[in-house]
Structures are given as structure tokens and as C-alpha cells.
Design an enzyme around this catalytic site. Structure first.
Site, PDB file in Angstrom:
ATOM      1  N   ASP A  10       0.968  -1.250  -0.059  1.00 34.08           N
ATOM      2  CA  ASP A  10       0.023  -0.091   0.056  1.00 34.08           C
ATOM      3  C   ASP A  10       1.083   1.352  -0.184  1.00 34.08           C
ATOM      4  O   ASP A  10       2.107   1.092   0.385  1.00 34.08           O
ATOM      5  CB  ASP A  10      -0.466  -0.020   1.134  1.00 34.08           C
ATOM      6  CG  ASP A  10      -1.837   1.094   1.517  1.00 34.08           C
ATOM      7  OD1 ASP A  10      -2.349   1.414   0.420  1.00 34.08           O
ATOM      8  OD2 ASP A  10      -1.761   1.928   2.570  1.00 34.08           O
ATOM      9  N   SER A  11       0.123   2.365  -0.285  1.00 38.83           N
ATOM     10  CA  SER A  11       1.094   3.508  -0.056  1.00 38.83           C
ATOM     11  C   SER A  11       1.423   3.901   1.434  1.00 38.83           C
ATOM     12  O   SER A  11       2.543   4.609   1.413  1.00 38.83           O
ATOM     13  CB  SER A  11       0.157   4.778  -0.539  1.00 38.83           C
ATOM     14  OG  SER A  11      -0.942   4.805   0.085  1.00 38.83           O
ATOM     15  N   TYR A  42      -0.846   8.355  -2.273  1.00 31.93           N
ATOM     16  CA  TYR A  42      -0.873   8.194  -3.782  1.00 31.93           C
ATOM     17  C   TYR A  42      -1.940   8.760  -4.360  1.00 31.93           C
ATOM     18  O   TYR A  42      -1.969   8.727  -5.433  1.00 31.93           O
ATOM     19  CB  TYR A  42      -0.949   6.535  -3.970  1.00 31.93           C
ATOM     20  CG  TYR A  42       0.451   5.688  -3.882  1.00 31.93           C
ATOM     21  CD1 TYR A  42       1.651   6.239  -3.483  1.00 31.93           C
ATOM     22  CD2 TYR A  42       0.489   4.389  -4.397  1.00 31.93           C
ATOM     23  CE1 TYR A  42       2.805   5.471  -3.314  1.00 31.93           C
ATOM     24  CE2 TYR A  42       1.658   3.716  -4.233  1.00 31.93           C
ATOM     25  CZ  TYR A  42       2.590   4.136  -3.902  1.00 31.93           C
ATOM     26  OH  TYR A  42       3.804   3.421  -3.691  1.00 31.93           O
ATOM     27  N   GLY A  43      -3.138   9.046  -3.509  1.00 35.21           N
ATOM     28  CA  GLY A  43      -4.411   9.360  -4.127  1.00 35.21           C
ATOM     29  C   GLY A  43      -4.300  10.546  -4.828  1.00 35.21           C
ATOM     30  O   GLY A  43      -5.263  10.815  -5.906  1.00 35.21           O
ATOM     31  N   CYS A  73      -4.142  -1.369  -2.133  1.00 41.51           N
ATOM     32  CA  CYS A  73      -4.496   0.204  -2.221  1.00 41.51           C
ATOM     33  C   CYS A  73      -5.155   0.581  -3.460  1.00 41.51           C
ATOM     34  O   CYS A  73      -4.810  -0.062  -4.464  1.00 41.51           O
ATOM     35  CB  CYS A  73      -2.947   0.911  -2.400  1.00 41.51           C
ATOM     36  SG  CYS A  73      -2.971   2.357  -2.746  1.00 41.51           S
ATOM     37  N   GLU A 154      -6.157   9.714   9.160  1.00 37.33           N
ATOM     38  CA  GLU A 154      -4.763   9.632   9.865  1.00 37.33           C
ATOM     39  C   GLU A 154      -4.766  10.339  11.213  1.00 37.33           C
ATOM     40  O   GLU A 154      -3.677  10.058  12.065  1.00 37.33           O
ATOM     41  CB  GLU A 154      -3.647   9.824   8.677  1.00 37.33           C
ATOM     42  CG  GLU A 154      -3.757   8.692   7.620  1.00 37.33           C
ATOM     43  CD  GLU A 154      -2.664   9.062   6.726  1.00 37.33           C
ATOM     44  OE1 GLU A 154      -2.170   9.981   6.583  1.00 37.33           O
ATOM     45  OE2 GLU A 154      -2.619   7.746   5.969  1.00 37.33           O
ATOM     46  N   CYS A 186     -11.406   2.906  -0.695  1.00 36.97           N
ATOM     47  CA  CYS A 186     -10.283   3.523   0.036  1.00 36.97           C
ATOM     48  C   CYS A 186      -9.717   2.609   1.106  1.00 36.97           C
ATOM     49  O   CYS A 186     -10.780   2.241   1.820  1.00 36.97           O
ATOM     50  CB  CYS A 186     -10.210   4.880   0.137  1.00 36.97           C
ATOM     51  SG  CYS A 186      -8.613   5.476   0.802  1.00 36.97           S
ATOM     52  N   HIS A 188      -8.409   3.424   3.749  1.00 41.55           N
ATOM     53  CA  HIS A 188      -8.736   3.983   5.194  1.00 41.55           C
ATOM     54  C   HIS A 188     -10.185   3.959   5.659  1.00 41.55           C
ATOM     55  O   HIS A 188     -10.377   4.001   6.851  1.00 41.55           O
ATOM     56  CB  HIS A 188      -8.125   5.281   4.922  1.00 41.55           C
ATOM     57  CG  HIS A 188      -6.787   5.507   5.098  1.00 41.55           C
ATOM     58  ND1 HIS A 188      -5.994   5.062   3.978  1.00 41.55           N
ATOM     59  CD2 HIS A 188      -5.961   6.304   5.689  1.00 41.55           C
ATOM     60  CE1 HIS A 188      -4.878   5.485   4.182  1.00 41.55           C
ATOM     61  NE2 HIS A 188      -4.811   6.235   5.430  1.00 41.55           N
TER      62      HIS A 188
HETATM   63  N1  DGL Z   1      -4.104   3.632  -0.038  1.00 41.78           N
HETATM   64  C1  DGL Z   1      -4.977   4.764  -0.473  1.00 41.78           C
HETATM   65  C2  DGL Z   1      -5.862   4.106  -1.392  1.00 41.78           C
HETATM   66  O1  DGL Z   1      -6.459   2.918  -1.060  1.00 41.78           O
HETATM   67  C3  DGL Z   1      -5.125   5.671   0.203  1.00 41.78           C
HETATM   68  C4  DGL Z   1      -4.188   6.627   0.800  1.00 41.78           C
HETATM   69  C5  DGL Z   1      -3.382   7.362  -0.235  1.00 41.78           C
HETATM   70  O2  DGL Z   1      -3.837   8.323  -0.942  1.00 41.78           O
HETATM   71  O3  DGL Z   1      -2.264   7.108  -0.569  1.00 41.78           O
HETATM   72  O4  DGL Z   1      -6.311   4.801  -2.263  1.00 41.78           O
END
Ligand code: DGL
Length: 267
Positions: A10-11, A42-43, A73, A154, A186, A188
Site C-alpha cells: 500500500d502507499s 498516492y491518491g 491500495c 490519519e 479506499c 482507510h
Molecule cells: N491507500 C490509498 C487508497 O486506498 C489511500 C491513501 C493514499 O492516498 O495514499 O487509495
């Protein structure tokens, strides 16, 4: 091959929601988690940048002998899945967090209206919309980028009045009106599932991908006779950068604090 680990990336720390579901459903599997904490989020990044990071992470996971690479992710699944699959080739199986949700939703919500919330990258890619309609032409999709939700979660703002107001503001958007299901697109968002459910009050099913993806992983391992019968090694948690807030976030997303090891993406 069965004893080889599962690579999950994941990011950052959000993918630990998926890793947690995997560890619950498949306790006999060892996994190696890679959180690209040096480069998150990453988003908001371009597809090309996410692809470059993802390939480097795959190199690390392949070097560690992973039998499967699970892209935990949504943004990386949307931007880099096809490229990763081609790059990895026969060296490992590749699974993303989007395909299992497409199967789940199209089986249950054919000809209905469903909503999607996710990062700008995930929503802007149009991947969910395209794949849902390809599998279920009668389905209607309303998609909304909800970029405030990741930093909000977060920062630990996911069970209070401020988060409730932000969530409500997003969910009231006309793009999401009249939906019968909402995809939490997502990593999160499982943490705000209860607040989202409270908003819909039973009028829309809220779909959190972590358990659905863990089940898809189990089926994939099973169908290739790759299930491990016992776990001989501890799970590993690698990150490209470590700060106290990343360490604290592991508890938020995994349920318990986990020991992080720093592993740079580039030497
Ligand atoms: N892990 C990213 C996703 O599921 C969310 C966090 C990010 O933007 O890096 O899209």
C-alpha cells in the site's frame, strides 16, 4: 511454493486494514507488508508516478519470494494493476482490491444504482465505473472523490462530530443520491464504516473491501493449491520511511501496534 509469503503493499499504513483481514482469515499464511510511507499519499499522484513506485515495491516483494502480490491500495490498483500483472508475469500471482468488489457488487446490485467514494486517483481513473458497467450493463454508478477523508482518518478524526460533519457533507452530494449500495473505495475507509452506515440508516449497504478481498485471496490460493498449512515465520512490516506517527498508525489500521522495519525503495 506453499510456504512462500504473500506480499501485500500500500502507499502507507491504510493497507493494514486488508492485511488484518488476511491475517484473520488465513492465519497459516506468512505475509510481508510493504507500506510506501516515504511517498504517500498516492491518491493525489499521477498514474505514471504510482506505476513507478509500484514496480519498485514488486521487485522487493519478488526478491523475498512472494507467491502472491496483493495490491492493498485502491489508488495503485486503479493506476498500476495491468502494468504490474504484465511485469510480474509468471513469477507470482497478482491480486488487486478492485476486482473482488466488482464481482461482489455486480452479483448483488445488477440494474441498481451504486455509489463509490475514493481518492482523486481512484475515482478519476474511472476503473470502477468501467468495470461495473462492463460486467453489469444495467448498473448505474455515482462516484465522488473524497480527498479530505484520508488525512482526517490519519489524524485520528474518525469518531467525532467533525468527522461526522465532513462525511455527511460528502455523502449528501447529488452524485451519490438514490444509491442502494456504497463502495468504500479506499483502504482507510473501513475505519469510518460505522459513521457512513449511520448516515444511510439501513437505506444503502456499505461495502468495505477488506474481508471481501481476503476471501478472494483465499480462493486464489486454494484454486492454485497454494494454501499453507502452518506459518513458520513471523509476518514482516516494511516501510520506506519511519516516523512516530507511522508507528502509531499501525495500531489504528491493524488493531495492534506492529514492529516496522525501514526498507528504502531506492538504494
Ligand atoms: N491507500 C490509498 C487508497 O486506498 C489511500 C491513501 C493514499 O492516498 O495514499 O487509495
Amino acid at each position: 511454493m506453499n510456504k512462500q509469503p504473500i506480499g501485500i503493499f500500500d502507499s502507507g499504513m491504510g493497507g493494514l486494514t486488508v492485511a488484518h483481514a488476511v491475517s484473520k482469515l488465513l492465519p497459516n499464511e506468512q505475509f510481508i507488508y510493504f507500506g510506501d510511507s516515504a511517498h504517500l499519499p498516492y491518491g493525489d499522484k499521477s498514474a505514471a508516478t504510482i506505476q513507478a513506485y509500484s514496480i519498485k515495491i514488486c521487485d522487493i516483494l519478488l526478491e523475498k519470494g512472494c507467491k502472491v502480490i496483493l495490491i492493498a491500495c485502491n489508488s495503485a490498483s486503479a493506476a498500476a494493476y495491468e502494468l504490474i500483472k504484465a511485469y510480474v508475469g509468471s513469477r507470482a500471482h497478482v491480486l488487486n482490491v478492485i476486482d473482488p468488489i466488482i464481482d461482489f457488487v455486480t452479483e448483488r446490485f445488477d440494474k441498481k444504482r451504486v455509489g463509490l467514494i475514493g481518492t482523486k486517483q481512484t475515482v478519476g481513473s474511472g476503473v470502477y465505473d468501467y468495470q461495473l458497467k462492463a460486467k453489469s450493463p444495467g448498473i448505474q454508478v455515482g462516484a465522488l472523490a473524497t480527498p479530505l477523508l484520508v488525512p482526517m482518518i490519519e489524524e485520528g478524526f474518525h469518531k467525532n462530530e467533525i468527522s461526522e460533519a465532513i462525511i455527511e457533507e460528502y455523502l449528501k452530494h447529488k452524485e451519490l443520491s438514490g444509491i442502494q449500495a456504497l463502495i468504500l473505495g479506499c483502504t482507510h475507509y473501513p475505519l469510518i464504516k460505522h459513521q457512513v452506515e449511520k448516515f444511510y440508516n439501513g437505506n444503502a449497504e456499505v461495502i468495505d473491501s477488506s474481508e471481501i478481498v481476503a476471501l478472494a485471496l483465499k480462493n486464489l490460493l486454494d484454486s492454485h493449491s497454494l494454501l499453507s498449512e502452518n506459518r513458520e515465520r513471523e509476518n514482516e512490516f516494511l516501510v520506506s520511511d519511519i516516523t512516530p506517527s507511522f508507528e502509531a498508525a499501525t495500531e489504528l489500521f491493524f488493531g495492534t501496534k506492529v514492529p516496522l522495519q525501514k526498507h528504502k525503495l531506492w538504494e
